[in-house]
Write a protein that holds these residues in place. Structure first.
Motif, PDB file in Angstrom:
ATOM      1  N   ARG A 167     -11.111  -0.994   8.013  1.00 40.03           N
ATOM      2  CA  ARG A 167     -12.364  -1.543   8.550  1.00 40.03           C
ATOM      3  C   ARG A 167     -12.474  -1.299  10.057  1.00 40.03           C
ATOM      4  O   ARG A 167     -13.542  -0.966  10.568  1.00 40.03           O
ATOM      5  N   LYS A 168     -11.352  -1.434  10.738  1.00 39.17           N
ATOM      6  CA  LYS A 168     -11.345  -1.148  12.176  1.00 39.17           C
ATOM      7  C   LYS A 168     -11.655   0.335  12.427  1.00 39.17           C
ATOM      8  O   LYS A 168     -12.437   0.676  13.313  1.00 39.17           O
ATOM      9  N   ALA A 169     -11.056   1.203  11.628  1.00 36.99           N
ATOM     10  CA  ALA A 169     -11.311   2.641  11.774  1.00 36.99           C
ATOM     11  C   ALA A 169     -12.767   2.975  11.464  1.00 36.99           C
ATOM     12  O   ALA A 169     -13.342   3.908  12.048  1.00 36.99           O
ATOM     13  N   ALA A 170     -13.373   2.188  10.579  1.00 36.70           N
ATOM     14  CA  ALA A 170     -14.779   2.409  10.230  1.00 36.70           C
ATOM     15  C   ALA A 170     -15.739   1.935  11.301  1.00 36.70           C
ATOM     16  O   ALA A 170     -16.923   2.221  11.266  1.00 36.70           O
ATOM     17  N   GLY A 171     -15.206   1.178  12.241  1.00 40.95           N
ATOM     18  CA  GLY A 171     -16.064   0.740  13.337  1.00 40.95           C
ATOM     19  C   GLY A 171     -16.217  -0.748  13.460  1.00 40.95           C
ATOM     20  O   GLY A 171     -17.123  -1.224  14.106  1.00 40.95           O
ATOM     21  N   GLY A 172     -15.347  -1.509  12.828  1.00 39.75           N
ATOM     22  CA  GLY A 172     -15.386  -2.959  12.985  1.00 39.75           C
ATOM     23  C   GLY A 172     -15.093  -3.688  11.704  1.00 39.75           C
ATOM     24  O   GLY A 172     -15.225  -3.135  10.626  1.00 39.75           O
ATOM     25  N   ALA A 173     -14.696  -4.923  11.857  1.00 37.62           N
ATOM     26  CA  ALA A 173     -14.403  -5.756  10.689  1.00 37.62           C
ATOM     27  C   ALA A 173     -15.700  -6.225  10.062  1.00 37.62           C
ATOM     28  O   ALA A 173     -16.683  -6.469  10.747  1.00 37.62           O
ATOM     29  N   ARG A 174     -15.679  -6.325   8.713  1.00 36.58           N
ATOM     30  CA  ARG A 174     -16.862  -6.813   7.985  1.00 36.58           C
ATOM     31  C   ARG A 174     -16.441  -7.845   7.004  1.00 36.58           C
ATOM     32  O   ARG A 174     -15.437  -7.860   6.457  1.00 36.58           O
ATOM     33  N   LEU A 198     -17.574  16.463   0.015  1.00 37.33           N
ATOM     34  CA  LEU A 198     -16.418  17.160   0.604  1.00 37.33           C
ATOM     35  C   LEU A 198     -16.301  16.868   2.098  1.00 37.33           C
ATOM     36  O   LEU A 198     -15.203  16.638   2.614  1.00 37.33           O
ATOM     37  N   ALA A 199     -17.454  16.848   2.778  1.00 36.09           N
ATOM     38  CA  ALA A 199     -17.442  16.543   4.212  1.00 36.09           C
ATOM     39  C   ALA A 199     -17.025  15.094   4.456  1.00 36.09           C
ATOM     40  O   ALA A 199     -16.244  14.805   5.373  1.00 36.09           O
ATOM     41  N   ALA A 200     -17.528  14.184   3.638  1.00 37.49           N
ATOM     42  CA  ALA A 200     -17.170  12.770   3.787  1.00 37.49           C
ATOM     43  C   ALA A 200     -15.686  12.557   3.525  1.00 37.49           C
ATOM     44  O   ALA A 200     -15.022  11.801   4.238  1.00 37.49           O
ATOM     45  N   GLU A 201     -15.156  13.230   2.512  1.00 40.31           N
ATOM     46  CA  GLU A 201     -13.724  13.112   2.213  1.00 40.31           C
ATOM     47  C   GLU A 201     -12.874  13.612   3.375  1.00 40.31           C
ATOM     48  O   GLU A 201     -11.928  12.936   3.803  1.00 40.31           O
ATOM     49  N   ALA A 202     -13.212  14.775   3.906  1.00 39.33           N
ATOM     50  CA  ALA A 202     -12.442  15.340   5.025  1.00 39.33           C
ATOM     51  C   ALA A 202     -12.502  14.433   6.249  1.00 39.33           C
ATOM     52  O   ALA A 202     -11.480  14.181   6.900  1.00 39.33           O
ATOM     53  N   GLU A 203     -13.689  13.935   6.550  1.00 38.48           N
ATOM     54  CA  GLU A 203     -13.829  13.065   7.722  1.00 38.48           C
ATOM     55  C   GLU A 203     -13.134  11.720   7.498  1.00 38.48           C
ATOM     56  O   GLU A 203     -12.528  11.164   8.422  1.00 38.48           O
ATOM     57  N   THR A 204     -13.186  11.225   6.280  1.00 38.93           N
ATOM     58  CA  THR A 204     -12.487   9.981   5.963  1.00 38.93           C
ATOM     59  C   THR A 204     -10.996  10.135   6.192  1.00 38.93           C
ATOM     60  O   THR A 204     -10.352   9.274   6.810  1.00 38.93           O
ATOM     61  N   LEU A 205     -10.424  11.221   5.709  1.00 37.80           N
ATOM     62  CA  LEU A 205      -8.987  11.454   5.886  1.00 37.80           C
ATOM     63  C   LEU A 205      -8.626  11.624   7.360  1.00 37.80           C
ATOM     64  O   LEU A 205      -7.530  11.258   7.782  1.00 37.80           O
ATOM     65  N   LYS A 206      -9.551  12.160   8.131  1.00 40.55           N
ATOM     66  CA  LYS A 206      -9.298  12.327   9.559  1.00 40.55           C
ATOM     67  C   LYS A 206      -9.216  10.980  10.273  1.00 40.55           C
ATOM     68  O   LYS A 206      -8.438  10.789  11.203  1.00 40.55           O
ATOM     69  N   HIS A 207     -10.023  10.021   9.814  1.00 38.48           N
ATOM     70  CA  HIS A 207     -10.105   8.725  10.490  1.00 38.48           C
ATOM     71  C   HIS A 207      -9.275   7.618   9.843  1.00 38.48           C
ATOM     72  O   HIS A 207      -9.011   6.611  10.494  1.00 38.48           O
ATOM     73  N   ALA A 208      -8.893   7.797   8.594  1.00 42.32           N
ATOM     74  CA  ALA A 208      -8.086   6.770   7.916  1.00 42.32           C
ATOM     75  C   ALA A 208      -6.655   6.821   8.453  1.00 42.32           C
ATOM     76  O   ALA A 208      -6.009   7.863   8.382  1.00 42.32           O
ATOM     77  N   ALA A 224       0.850  -1.193   0.000  1.00 47.34           N
ATOM     78  CA  ALA A 224       0.000   0.000   0.000  1.00 47.34           C
ATOM     79  C   ALA A 224       0.885   1.243   0.000  1.00 47.34           C
ATOM     80  O   ALA A 224       2.020   1.212   0.473  1.00 47.34           O
ATOM     81  N   ARG A 225       0.367   2.336  -0.520  1.00 43.50           N
ATOM     82  CA  ARG A 225       1.138   3.576  -0.592  1.00 43.50           C
ATOM     83  C   ARG A 225       0.386   4.707   0.092  1.00 43.50           C
ATOM     84  O   ARG A 225      -0.812   4.892  -0.120  1.00 43.50           O
ATOM     85  N   GLU A 226       1.100   5.459   0.895  1.00 42.79           N
ATOM     86  CA  GLU A 226       0.505   6.606   1.588  1.00 42.79           C
ATOM     87  C   GLU A 226      -0.053   7.614   0.595  1.00 42.79           C
ATOM     88  O   GLU A 226      -1.083   8.238   0.842  1.00 42.79           O
ATOM     89  N   SER A 227       0.593   7.759  -0.535  1.00 38.33           N
ATOM     90  CA  SER A 227       0.134   8.737  -1.531  1.00 38.33           C
ATOM     91  C   SER A 227      -1.240   8.373  -2.104  1.00 38.33           C
ATOM     92  O   SER A 227      -1.928   9.247  -2.640  1.00 38.33           O
ATOM     93  N   SER A 228      -1.646   7.132  -1.987  1.00 40.11           N
ATOM     94  CA  SER A 228      -2.959   6.712  -2.489  1.00 40.11           C
ATOM     95  C   SER A 228      -4.093   7.042  -1.524  1.00 40.11           C
ATOM     96  O   SER A 228      -5.258   7.088  -1.935  1.00 40.11           O
ATOM     97  N   ARG A 229      -3.773   7.259  -0.267  1.00 39.30           N
ATOM     98  CA  ARG A 229      -4.804   7.477   0.756  1.00 39.30           C
ATOM     99  C   ARG A 229      -5.713   8.660   0.413  1.00 39.30           C
ATOM    100  O   ARG A 229      -6.941   8.502   0.353  1.00 39.30           O
ATOM    101  N   PRO A 230      -5.183   9.864   0.141  1.00 42.94           N
ATOM    102  CA  PRO A 230      -6.090  10.970  -0.197  1.00 42.94           C
ATOM    103  C   PRO A 230      -6.796  10.779  -1.538  1.00 42.94           C
ATOM    104  O   PRO A 230      -7.946  11.188  -1.696  1.00 42.94           O
ATOM    105  N   ALA A 231      -6.122  10.142  -2.488  1.00 40.97           N
ATOM    106  CA  ALA A 231      -6.753   9.911  -3.790  1.00 40.97           C
ATOM    107  C   ALA A 231      -7.948   8.977  -3.660  1.00 40.97           C
ATOM    108  O   ALA A 231      -8.995   9.200  -4.274  1.00 40.97           O
ATOM    109  N   LEU A 232      -7.800   7.924  -2.857  1.00 39.68           N
ATOM    110  CA  LEU A 232      -8.907   6.989  -2.658  1.00 39.68           C
ATOM    111  C   LEU A 232     -10.055   7.646  -1.892  1.00 39.68           C
ATOM    112  O   LEU A 232     -11.229   7.405  -2.195  1.00 39.68           O
ATOM    113  N   ALA A 233      -9.730   8.471  -0.910  1.00 36.24           N
ATOM    114  CA  ALA A 233     -10.786   9.179  -0.162  1.00 36.24           C
ATOM    115  C   ALA A 233     -11.581  10.086  -1.097  1.00 36.24           C
ATOM    116  O   ALA A 233     -12.818  10.125  -1.038  1.00 36.24           O
ATOM    117  N   LEU A 234     -10.894  10.797  -1.978  1.00 33.36           N
ATOM    118  CA  LEU A 234     -11.573  11.663  -2.945  1.00 33.36           C
ATOM    119  C   LEU A 234     -12.423  10.840  -3.904  1.00 33.36           C
ATOM    120  O   LEU A 234     -13.591  11.150  -4.147  1.00 33.36           O
TER     121      LEU A 234
END
Length: 102
Positions: A95-102, A68-78, A43-53
């Motif tokens: 998945r853990k950051a989202a609140g549990g494994a699925r 825009l709100a979902a992207e910002a909050e996603t980046l805050k929790h990812a 995995a690459r850190e540079s992909s994290r914001p691109a995937l959130a967007l």
């Protein structure tokens, strides 16, 4: 050397409270993508914001307030990607950051 900054008490409380439903959906969509497509690659850190967007736009529309709100909050929790972490391993942490494994 730059000064270290710390989140405000309100920001830290929101971070610990966990993501809202929109950010949870984006985190889960990203985790699904990473699990289904080349989970053994690094995995690459540079992909994290691109995937959130990408996934906030896909789920909530192009440049909408909700996206825009979902992207910002996603980046805050990812969590940040660790060195030599595979896409599959990172998906588990998303998945853990989202609140549990699925």
């Amino acid at each position: 050397m730059p000064e270290r900054t710390y989140p405000s008490q309100q920001d830290e409380a929101l971070r610990q409270a966990g993501p809202g439903p929109d950010a949870r959906a984006v985190l889960t969509a990203i985790a699904d993508r990473l699990t289904e497509n080349w989970p053994d690659l690094v995995a690459r850190e540079s992909s994290r914001p691109a995937l959130a967007l990408r996934y906030s736009t896909e789920l909530y529309g192009f440049h909408t307030r909700r996206a825009l709100a979902a992207e910002a909050e996603t980046l805050k929790h990812a969590p940040q990607v660790r060195d030599d972490e595979t896409r599959g391993e990172y998906a588990l942490r998303l998945r853990k950051a989202a609140g549990g494994a699925r």
